[in-house]
Design a protein around this motif. Sequence first.
Motif, PDB file in Angstrom:
ATOM      1  N   HIS A 130       0.879  -1.190   0.000  1.00  0.00           N
ATOM      2  CA  HIS A 130       0.000   0.000   0.000  1.00  0.00           C
ATOM      3  C   HIS A 130       0.906   1.228   0.000  1.00  0.00           C
ATOM      4  O   HIS A 130       1.193   1.811   1.053  1.00  0.00           O
ATOM      5  N   PHE A 131       1.352   1.591  -1.192  1.00  0.00           N
ATOM      6  CA  PHE A 131       2.425   2.585  -1.331  1.00  0.00           C
ATOM      7  C   PHE A 131       2.007   3.960  -0.794  1.00  0.00           C
ATOM      8  O   PHE A 131       0.943   4.483  -1.150  1.00  0.00           O
ATOM      9  N   ALA A 132       2.867   4.523   0.029  1.00  0.00           N
ATOM     10  CA  ALA A 132       2.703   5.862   0.604  1.00  0.00           C
ATOM     11  C   ALA A 132       1.509   5.953   1.561  1.00  0.00           C
ATOM     12  O   ALA A 132       1.181   7.036   2.050  1.00  0.00           O
ATOM     13  N   GLY A 133       0.872   4.811   1.836  1.00  0.00           N
ATOM     14  CA  GLY A 133      -0.288   4.816   2.733  1.00  0.00           C
ATOM     15  C   GLY A 133      -1.609   4.756   2.000  1.00  0.00           C
ATOM     16  O   GLY A 133      -2.670   4.851   2.620  1.00  0.00           O
ATOM     17  N   GLN A 134      -1.548   4.605   0.666  1.00  0.00           N
ATOM     18  CA  GLN A 134      -2.760   4.489  -0.131  1.00  0.00           C
ATOM     19  C   GLN A 134      -3.035   3.010  -0.443  1.00  0.00           C
ATOM     20  O   GLN A 134      -2.192   2.330  -1.048  1.00  0.00           O
ATOM     21  N   ASP A 155       1.711  -5.874   2.293  1.00  0.00           N
ATOM     22  CA  ASP A 155       2.776  -5.107   2.932  1.00  0.00           C
ATOM     23  C   ASP A 155       2.144  -3.780   3.325  1.00  0.00           C
ATOM     24  O   ASP A 155       1.982  -2.879   2.495  1.00  0.00           O
ATOM     25  N   ALA A 156       1.756  -3.710   4.612  1.00  0.00           N
ATOM     26  CA  ALA A 156       1.030  -2.541   5.122  1.00  0.00           C
ATOM     27  C   ALA A 156       1.947  -1.638   5.932  1.00  0.00           C
ATOM     28  O   ALA A 156       1.499  -0.917   6.823  1.00  0.00           O
ATOM     29  N   ALA A 157       3.242  -1.676   5.608  1.00  0.00           N
ATOM     30  CA  ALA A 157       4.229  -0.888   6.361  1.00  0.00           C
ATOM     31  C   ALA A 157       3.874   0.599   6.371  1.00  0.00           C
ATOM     32  O   ALA A 157       4.173   1.313   7.328  1.00  0.00           O
ATOM     33  N   HIS A 158       3.206   1.082   5.294  1.00  0.00           N
ATOM     34  CA  HIS A 158       2.864   2.502   5.193  1.00  0.00           C
ATOM     35  C   HIS A 158       1.420   2.770   5.615  1.00  0.00           C
ATOM     36  O   HIS A 158       0.976   3.900   5.548  1.00  0.00           O
ATOM     37  N   ALA A 159       0.680   1.722   5.946  1.00  0.00           N
ATOM     38  CA  ALA A 159      -0.780   1.834   5.864  1.00  0.00           C
ATOM     39  C   ALA A 159      -1.522   1.675   7.188  1.00  0.00           C
ATOM     40  O   ALA A 159      -2.724   1.406   7.181  1.00  0.00           O
ATOM     41  N   ALA A 160      -0.865   1.876   8.328  1.00  0.00           N
ATOM     42  CA  ALA A 160      -1.620   1.842   9.593  1.00  0.00           C
ATOM     43  C   ALA A 160      -2.667   2.955   9.541  1.00  0.00           C
ATOM     44  O   ALA A 160      -2.327   4.121   9.332  1.00  0.00           O
ATOM     45  N   ILE A 175      -3.238 -11.603   5.007  1.00  0.00           N
ATOM     46  CA  ILE A 175      -2.247 -11.370   6.064  1.00  0.00           C
ATOM     47  C   ILE A 175      -1.725  -9.951   5.829  1.00  0.00           C
ATOM     48  O   ILE A 175      -1.346  -9.620   4.699  1.00  0.00           O
ATOM     49  N   SER A 176      -1.747  -9.113   6.856  1.00  0.00           N
ATOM     50  CA  SER A 176      -1.256  -7.744   6.709  1.00  0.00           C
ATOM     51  C   SER A 176      -0.095  -7.529   7.653  1.00  0.00           C
ATOM     52  O   SER A 176      -0.159  -7.920   8.814  1.00  0.00           O
ATOM     53  N   ILE A 177       0.946  -6.883   7.120  1.00  0.00           N
ATOM     54  CA  ILE A 177       2.156  -6.697   7.924  1.00  0.00           C
ATOM     55  C   ILE A 177       2.466  -5.208   8.041  1.00  0.00           C
ATOM     56  O   ILE A 177       2.647  -4.515   7.035  1.00  0.00           O
ATOM     57  N   PHE A 178       2.485  -4.728   9.285  1.00  0.00           N
ATOM     58  CA  PHE A 178       2.700  -3.311   9.574  1.00  0.00           C
ATOM     59  C   PHE A 178       4.115  -3.092  10.104  1.00  0.00           C
ATOM     60  O   PHE A 178       4.700  -3.988  10.723  1.00  0.00           O
ATOM     61  N   SER A 179       4.654  -1.878   9.868  1.00  0.00           N
ATOM     62  CA  SER A 179       5.966  -1.501  10.394  1.00  0.00           C
ATOM     63  C   SER A 179       5.813  -0.313  11.332  1.00  0.00           C
ATOM     64  O   SER A 179       5.020   0.599  11.066  1.00  0.00           O
TER      65      SER A 179
END
Length: 387
Positions: A130-134, A155-160, A175-179
């Motif tokens: 989810h690039f840049a949070g979008q 890959d939800a690193a940007h998307a919390a 499966i969603s993965i946050f950073s």
Amino acid sequence: MRSEFLPFSTPTLEDAEINEVVDSLRSGWITTGPKVKRFEDAFRAYVGAPYAVPLSSATAGLHLTLLALGIKEGDEIITTPMTFASTASIPVLCGAKPVLVDIEPGTLNIDAGKIRAKITPKTRAIIPVHFAGQSCDLDPIFALAREFGLTVIEDAAHAAGAEYKGKRIGSFDSISIFSFHPNKNLTTGEGGMVCTPDETLAEEVSLLKFHGMSREAWKRFAASGTPNCDIVLPGFKYNMMDIQAAIGIHQLPKLDRFIDRRTEIAAFYNQALADVAELALPACGPYQQRHAWHLYTPLVRVELLDIDRDGFMAELKKLNIGTGLHYKAVHHHAWYREHLPQPAGSLPNADYASDRILSLPLFPKMTDEDARDVVEAVKDVIVKFKK
Ligand SMILES: *Cc1c(COP(=O)(O)O)cnc(C)c1O
């Protein structure tokens, strides 16, 4: 020109976070314990995930997820070239081959319409970012996954805090993965979270994160516990500490406020830079969504200027404006050029963006004046190097 350097990002850490960390230090329990459990419960409730596993990073989350899914030598994993390298490097480290699919030119998210052509009998999973949070356009990706029996790992690193069609990222049947790296919308210093409705997968990731131990240390050492434990499989050391969770506990209630402020600044940039022909501003997908605005990433149309992107960033730095580079495309990095060469012209949108993208300052503590300084500096550099 502004007198003080404006970094491209800095976290908002207030007394609540500081006091909670000090409380952990004074308590004598600093590693995985009750605060990690509190943060896990709060984060799971916020995103709406049945299960959440706190970890030392998102990269650790990717690693354990692929291992738990049994990804192995010869498997193929479809992902985007416009991401942080770990999205592709972890599949490589598991013996799998990352298969890169080009991005959409406006959102810079993976082009869901181009995925089908890259699916083979070896394909096991799709990792959209989810690039840049979008949010990516998830529905067509989920439809392909169902058709071909693939797992979707977001890959939800940007998307919390981001939403897709009224539902939070983290709450889907995937499966969603946050950073929680300090540059991300919510930080724990370093940290990550794997969210999923799949109980078996969550249990497996949970076991793998701490030596394959059947019970967590703080339960063993608590007054009610016993020091005995059992290693049920060889595991890693990817647990989150209470010191980290102490920060996250107080970041989470502020996340919506952080995103609202990021959204205001992004809206200001969109409006103030709208008539600048030398920039291609980030576009929003046509579906209903809430953008988390982790990054604001215009493309510098270098063909209209006498300067390249790296030079453009150096000029902004001279004007005391920091920038980030998210991202040089995966296949442009040295290791990937050698070991995963892509046919010339096969990823045209990613190639175009990779050479032109930069991240302008965007973080909740920025003032309106900071944002005006950024716009002024960007316009000054463009005037100076106009062809
Ligand atoms: C930051 C980031 C990661 C890695 O997160 P860590 O917590 O630093 O391991 C993975 N993917 C993307 C898209 C990121 O931005």
